[in-house]
Design an enzyme around this catalytic site. Structure first.
Site, PDB file in Angstrom:
ATOM      1  N   ASP A  17       0.861  -1.176   0.000  1.00 34.81           N
ATOM      2  CA  ASP A  17       0.000   0.000   0.000  1.00 34.81           C
ATOM      3  C   ASP A  17       0.903   1.233   0.000  1.00 34.81           C
ATOM      4  O   ASP A  17       2.124   1.123   0.042  1.00 34.81           O
ATOM      5  CB  ASP A  17      -0.973  -0.043   1.180  1.00 34.81           C
ATOM      6  CG  ASP A  17      -0.267  -0.045   2.525  1.00 34.81           C
ATOM      7  OD1 ASP A  17       0.956   0.191   2.573  1.00 34.81           O
ATOM      8  OD2 ASP A  17      -0.939  -0.291   3.534  1.00 34.81           O
ATOM      9  N   GLY A  59       0.981   3.649   2.232  1.00 32.57           N
ATOM     10  CA  GLY A  59       1.251   4.214   3.549  1.00 32.57           C
ATOM     11  C   GLY A  59       0.180   5.183   4.000  1.00 32.57           C
ATOM     12  O   GLY A  59       0.054   5.470   5.187  1.00 32.57           O
ATOM     13  N   GLY A  60      -0.606   5.678   3.069  1.00 32.24           N
ATOM     14  CA  GLY A  60      -1.588   6.706   3.399  1.00 32.24           C
ATOM     15  C   GLY A  60      -2.619   6.265   4.426  1.00 32.24           C
ATOM     16  O   GLY A  60      -2.913   6.979   5.379  1.00 32.24           O
ATOM     17  N   ASP A 109      -3.064   8.193  -1.417  1.00 29.52           N
ATOM     18  CA  ASP A 109      -4.413   8.757  -1.474  1.00 29.52           C
ATOM     19  C   ASP A 109      -4.815   9.214  -0.088  1.00 29.52           C
ATOM     20  O   ASP A 109      -4.094   8.976   0.883  1.00 29.52           O
ATOM     21  CB  ASP A 109      -5.424   7.727  -2.013  1.00 29.52           C
ATOM     22  CG  ASP A 109      -5.533   6.502  -1.111  1.00 29.52           C
ATOM     23  OD1 ASP A 109      -4.625   6.299  -0.269  1.00 29.52           O
ATOM     24  OD2 ASP A 109      -6.498   5.740  -1.254  1.00 29.52           O
ATOM     25  N   GLN A 148     -11.618   6.858  -5.058  1.00 31.14           N
ATOM     26  CA  GLN A 148     -12.212   7.291  -3.788  1.00 31.14           C
ATOM     27  C   GLN A 148     -13.614   7.840  -4.083  1.00 31.14           C
ATOM     28  O   GLN A 148     -14.123   7.664  -5.184  1.00 31.14           O
ATOM     29  CB  GLN A 148     -11.315   8.326  -3.096  1.00 31.14           C
ATOM     30  CG  GLN A 148     -10.023   7.728  -2.511  1.00 31.14           C
ATOM     31  CD  GLN A 148     -10.273   6.824  -1.304  1.00 31.14           C
ATOM     32  OE1 GLN A 148     -11.397   6.710  -0.795  1.00 31.14           O
ATOM     33  NE2 GLN A 148      -9.210   6.130  -0.864  1.00 31.14           N
ATOM     34  N   GLY A 208     -11.332   3.317   0.380  1.00 26.97           N
ATOM     35  CA  GLY A 208     -12.304   4.042   1.180  1.00 26.97           C
ATOM     36  C   GLY A 208     -13.569   3.273   1.474  1.00 26.97           C
ATOM     37  O   GLY A 208     -14.589   3.853   1.835  1.00 26.97           O
ATOM     38  N   ASP A 236      -7.311  -7.686   0.039  1.00 33.40           N
ATOM     39  CA  ASP A 236      -6.381  -7.916   1.153  1.00 33.40           C
ATOM     40  C   ASP A 236      -7.147  -7.673   2.430  1.00 33.40           C
ATOM     41  O   ASP A 236      -8.068  -6.836   2.463  1.00 33.40           O
ATOM     42  CB  ASP A 236      -5.202  -6.939   1.113  1.00 33.40           C
ATOM     43  CG  ASP A 236      -5.604  -5.563   1.618  1.00 33.40           C
ATOM     44  OD1 ASP A 236      -6.270  -4.820   0.864  1.00 33.40           O
ATOM     45  OD2 ASP A 236      -5.298  -5.228   2.780  1.00 33.40           O
TER      46      ASP A 236
END
Lengths: 377, 377
Positions: A93, A95-96, A147, A191, A218, A268
């Site tokens: 991912d 990290g956001g 994101d 999103q 999201g 995931d």
């Protein structure tokens, strides 16, 4: 769009899809479930068991890895596959999401998100460019754009603002990824929260930018399952048919079944390992809580028809004992049993799609879950 | 003495011995190290890895098992081998040692030891007869007599009193064991602290009672290594040459080497697993603390000449990361690496004894330990 495509869509059955994704570290059969190896390890599992349980690809968390042991260090040690010994396909991912959920004193600007590490309090700046750089240092086969993910329920204005920012970050991530070697992939993230119009706009604009694959982000952030499924229905048809579609952070076995039915290829989730550590097993006949005293004297295995040895051979009494005594072996066994169950479900879905029998398969799986666990002895 | 003997002494080299013990659940090569599976599980290890690491036999703790899940329950589930899935030779202690170290409000009388469970506070009475009964319910291949172990340093009078009580309990345990099926074994335990005369008396009187094998107890309980080795030298020559000799609760690799040199055949200890959980690896070149920052960037394995894959293939950098991040996989890998190292040492000692080269082997092993770990890169 000149973005390379490494996905082959092999079969469709209604909206459900089965295919194959080719990564620098090997093939991924889809529909695919990615177990989550947060900090460079799959909790309570040997990598060989992750593989043997049927996993083609795993997920690593950029947030954790960049803080400890550090992306530059992992790069110097040969990348995440060599470092961990997993040696197979890996998606990271951006990290956001973890910045939003774990970090302290975070501040989001147009340029970047700034936060304090939850490990040592250090100030870290994560820009779209740095998120791509970190993932390239890690050696991820599939990198995700940075994101901003908004927890639901939320105001439409907040959802819109975060979606528009995520689109601008998507473009910056794509530029930063242009020099990546052949075969490595970058996915954009749709999103738009629970607002169909915003989901449509996000999907359309991301497609215009062009990515190797598309995620739906999201979701599974507090909304009911019906809302999640509705948002998939709004979004998936707008994504390019020939590209892989990844629903992030999902979910229960039922979520997977219903999302595959709506055209999702990849998933995931920490559920199978986290719930395994808490004494919960996933089986053909639903969830089983091994903490329950009804299992204390039960010599029967979780599922005598399972093809996974630990699910077929180990008594509920022993699993109950291990869970009650907080023995590490309990978490180890239930984590592998759960990953094996998830992967068996994915394989079976893929085969049903290939045969054109997905609807019957789905009804049958749901009926087995509804029968529930074995009666107590 | 009409007590059956299931031990074959195959080779001797000086005082060192190599042999084979036949149990209802299989053969045990000696010298043998028994990993400790306290509560019916080997902490952080799958049973298959305990076996693959070279273990012929494991130890279970009667105290823990009788309290949870309970001896009668384990018996109803087919005994400890079936319950756990280990399915190999298993020795159980009598519970006495843990009563002394873990239980609250314990009271020792001629008849029995009475204590409160550390799990739920229940009052439990453990007599010599009950200790044997519990171990037979568990299905142990080798049961131990109930004894009283005195922590050192201690007054001679206390050591003498506990030793005499242990002798009377030994007789009661032997009577209680008379109806055990063919092939199951009961070992007596030599007590006597650090007082040679008391060790002599205990060994002589136990031998007169007659057991399938003999343990030396009450060592590794706070005394210096030199005292422990001196007590072995006082005791071992008095024990019947044709019977197995078991040094309880020992020890470091050096303890094992030196005790085998003095005629001991069997050992158990939590060290390889407990220290593994704390980040310490045992290797051909001594202990390595993986917490140390010197390993953070080191791509080298613990020992590239090891025949155990995890010791040979996994980088120190990754092990360091797992330990620092408290990942369960760190404990899992270091526990298996340590058990494999211990078992390799036992096998190598056995082979050297068979070849008559034990002294040269011992000197060589000590020299390798003294060279110490690889220099930092």
């Amino acid at each position: 769009m000149s973005v390379a495509n490494h996905f082959e869509l092999l079969h469709t059955d209604g909206s459900a899809r089965a295919g194959r994704l080719t990564t620098p570290h090997g093939f991924v059969r889809t529909p695919a479930f990615m177990p989550v190896g947060t900090a460079g390890a799959m909790k309570s599992l040997h990598w060989r068991d992750v593989r043997e349980a049927g996993s083609d690809i795993v997920l690593g968390n950029t947030y954790h890895l960049m803080l400890r042991p550090g992306a530059e260090r992992i790069a110097a040690l040969g990348g995440l596959q060599t470092f961990t010994g997993w040696n197979g396909p890996m998606l990271t991912d951006s990290g956001g999401f973890q910045v939003m959920s774990l970090a302290q004193l975070r501040k989001v600007t147009e340029q970047a998100v700034t936060f304090r590490s939850h490990i040592d309090g250090a100030t870290v700046v994560l820009s779209p460019e740095r998120a791509v750089e970190v993932q390239r240092l890690l050696g991820s086969d599939i990198a995700m754009q940075l994101d901003e993910c908004v927890r639901l329920p939320a105001e439409r204005d907040d959802i819109d603002r975060a979606m528009q920012l995520s689109l601008r970050w998507a473009e910056r991530c794509k530029r930063a990824f242009e020099t990546a070697p052949e075969g490595y992939m970058l996915f954009g993230i749709v999103q738009g929260g629970d607002v169909p119009a915003l989901r449509h706009e996000s999907a359309q604009k991301l497609t215009d930018i062009g990515f190797n694959g598309y995620a739906i982000g999201g979701l599974a952030v507090g909304e009911p399952q019906a809302v999640m499924l509705a948002m998939i229905e709004e979004t998936a048809p707008l994504l390019p048919k020939e590209r892989p579609r990844y629903l992030m952070g999902v979910g229960t076995p039922e979520d997977l079944l219903e999302a595959v039915a709506r055209g999702i290829d990849m998933f995931d989730c920490v559920m199978p390992t986290r719930n395994g550590r808490h004494g919960v097993a996933y089986t053909r006949r639903g969830q089983v809580n091994l903490r329950n005293a009804r299992h204390a004297d039960d010599p029967r295995p979780l599922d005598e028809e399972s093809d996974w040895p630990s699910a077929r051979n180990i008594s509920r009494a022993y699993l109950h004992h291990l869970v009650k005594a907080n023995e590490a072996l309990g978490a180890m066994l239930l984590s592998e049993i759960n990953i094996a169950y998830y992967q068996r479900l994915m394989r079976d879905m893929g085969e049903a799609i290939a045969r054109g029998t997905f609807e019957a398969f789905r009804a049958n799986v749901r009926a087995e879950w509804e029968r529930g666990d074995l009666a107590p002895r």
